[in-house]
Design an enzyme around this catalytic site. Structure first.
Site, mmCIF file in Angstrom:
data_model
loop_
_atom_site.group_PDB
_atom_site.id
_atom_site.type_symbol
_atom_site.label_atom_id
_atom_site.label_comp_id
_atom_site.label_asym_id
_atom_site.label_seq_id
_atom_site.Cartn_x
_atom_site.Cartn_y
_atom_site.Cartn_z
ATOM 1 N N ASP A 110 -12.402 -7.847 -9.192
ATOM 2 C CA ASP A 110 -12.453 -6.397 -9.423
ATOM 3 C C ASP A 110 -11.265 -5.939 -10.255
ATOM 4 O O ASP A 110 -10.811 -4.808 -10.154
ATOM 5 C CB ASP A 110 -12.567 -5.606 -8.117
ATOM 6 C CG ASP A 110 -11.270 -5.582 -7.313
ATOM 7 O OD1 ASP A 110 -10.378 -6.426 -7.589
ATOM 8 O OD2 ASP A 110 -11.138 -4.739 -6.430
ATOM 9 N N ASP A 148 -19.209 -5.215 -8.429
ATOM 10 C CA ASP A 148 -18.075 -4.932 -9.315
ATOM 11 C C ASP A 148 -18.227 -5.562 -10.693
ATOM 12 O O ASP A 148 -17.707 -5.030 -11.672
ATOM 13 C CB ASP A 148 -16.723 -5.377 -8.740
ATOM 14 C CG ASP A 148 -16.313 -4.648 -7.486
ATOM 15 O OD1 ASP A 148 -16.743 -3.502 -7.302
ATOM 16 O OD2 ASP A 148 -15.572 -5.228 -6.686
ATOM 17 N N ASP A 296 -11.806 -0.686 2.872
ATOM 18 C CA ASP A 296 -11.812 -0.897 1.421
ATOM 19 C C ASP A 296 -10.427 -1.208 0.881
ATOM 20 O O ASP A 296 -10.289 -1.625 -0.261
ATOM 21 C CB ASP A 296 -12.316 0.360 0.706
ATOM 22 C CG ASP A 296 -13.719 0.752 1.123
ATOM 23 O OD1 ASP A 296 -14.572 -0.137 1.234
ATOM 24 O OD2 ASP A 296 -13.951 1.955 1.340
#
Length: 326
Positions: A110, A148, A296
């Site tokens: 990511d 992602d 997250d």
């Protein structure tokens, strides 16, 4: 975003059962064969080893729902991942249910954010994916490929643009050949601009799999995600890629008014529609891809990415007395 957990490795391997051979998947476009596919009738696997199931009855509202097993190289390296996958899919077979997995190990995953990492290069990634494919062969799972990866394509922070598309294409082909229904992740309706996203999906091999996934670990409402997915599939069809389907992650999209830009453990998020395969036109159904209650990243009271947190789970459940922390 990653939801892989190191503490599950030993449990998954220890619970492994001998994998029995099943026929590999025939093409989904042949109606007679499609009707016989067990994924159309048997429902999704609720794994008793998922994180919420380890937290006691307070979180049964999460634990009783089917959730995907996330596979990343950090927790499931090459010499372990096939056994981990066999153990998981064998338990699903014993339960008579369909397993769900997420492949999340592409290099520069990511692009340096909370779930940074991935394998060190293309050859290592292809080899690791081959082990995942060996583990799933015969089990007929659903596999979401690389949340992602497409959304971040072209961002300055990402270093492997052209190679990324080639690696995605190789992964979709390998996993489809192993019998998976492969959904290449297409980010979400709020991840803009996406004018060329259908083109990127085509180059990344979406036509080699079953279709696309959207809204993974995000909060967009289901209606908007369905409209977004239908738009992408129409564009792909015009570009010659036909017959695709889609799934939407509804694990955290139950809030009526998502707040743009607030995407890391937002305090307003709520559980969305339960996971269920629906087969309504091009819409295959709702999945819980992200695990509700897992962080997250260290924002809004959460710990590191992928770690369980009572506070986050309580918020998603809409409790007036959320836990004090993690």
């Amino acid at each position: 975003m990653a939801s892989s957990r190191s503490r599950c490795v030993a449990l998954l391997v220890a619970a492994g059962l001998a994998l029995t051979g099943l026929p590999t998947q025939a093409t989904a476009d042949a109606p007679a064969v499609a009707e016989r596919d067990p994924r159309r009738t048997q429902g999704l696997f609720v794994d008793p080893l998922m994180p919420a199931a380890q937290q006691g009855p307070r979180y049964a509202g999460i634990a009783k729902r089917a959730q995907a097993l996330w596979l990343s190289n950090e927790y499931y390296p090459r010499d372990q991942v096939a056994d981990v996958v066999r153990a998981y899919t064998s338990r699903a077979e014993q339960a008579g249910k369909t397993p769900m997995l997420v492949v999340y190990a592409i290099p520069d995953r990511d692009c340096g954010l909370h779930s940074s990492g991935g394998l060190p290069g293309g050859d290592a990634y292809k080899d690791w994916v081959a082990q995942v494919a060996a583990g799933i062969r015969g089990s007929k799972p659903l596999v979401v490929v690389e949340p992602d990866a497409i959304g971040f394509y072209g961002h300055d922070e990402c270093a492997n643009g052209r190679q990324r598309l080639k690696l995605l294409r190789a992964a979709v082909r390998r996993l489809d050949n192993a019998g998976a229904w492969v959904y290449l992740d297409a980010a979400h309706s709020g991840w803009t601009p996406y004018a060329d996203r259908a083109r990127l999906l085509r180059k990344a091999g979406v036509g080699l799999g079953r279709g696309i996934s959207t809204n993974v670990a995000n909060y967009r409402r289901l209606a908007k995600e369905k409209a977004y997915a239908e738009t992408l599939l129409r564009e792909l069809r015009r570009d010659g890629v036909k017959g695709l389907r889609y799934v939407v992650d509804t694990s955290r999209n139950g809030a009526r008014k998502p707040v743009d830009g607030d995407v890391t453990n937002p305090t307003w998020a709520r559980l969305g529609k339960p996971p269920r395969l629906r087969f309504d036109g091009r819409f295959d159904g709702t999945l819980w891809v992200k695990h509700p209650g897992e962080s997250d990243g260290p924002v809004n009271g959460g710990p590191s990415s992928g770690q369980w947190c009572d506070l986050l789970a309580d918020r998603l459940l809409g409790r007036a007395d959320p836990g004090p922390g993690c």
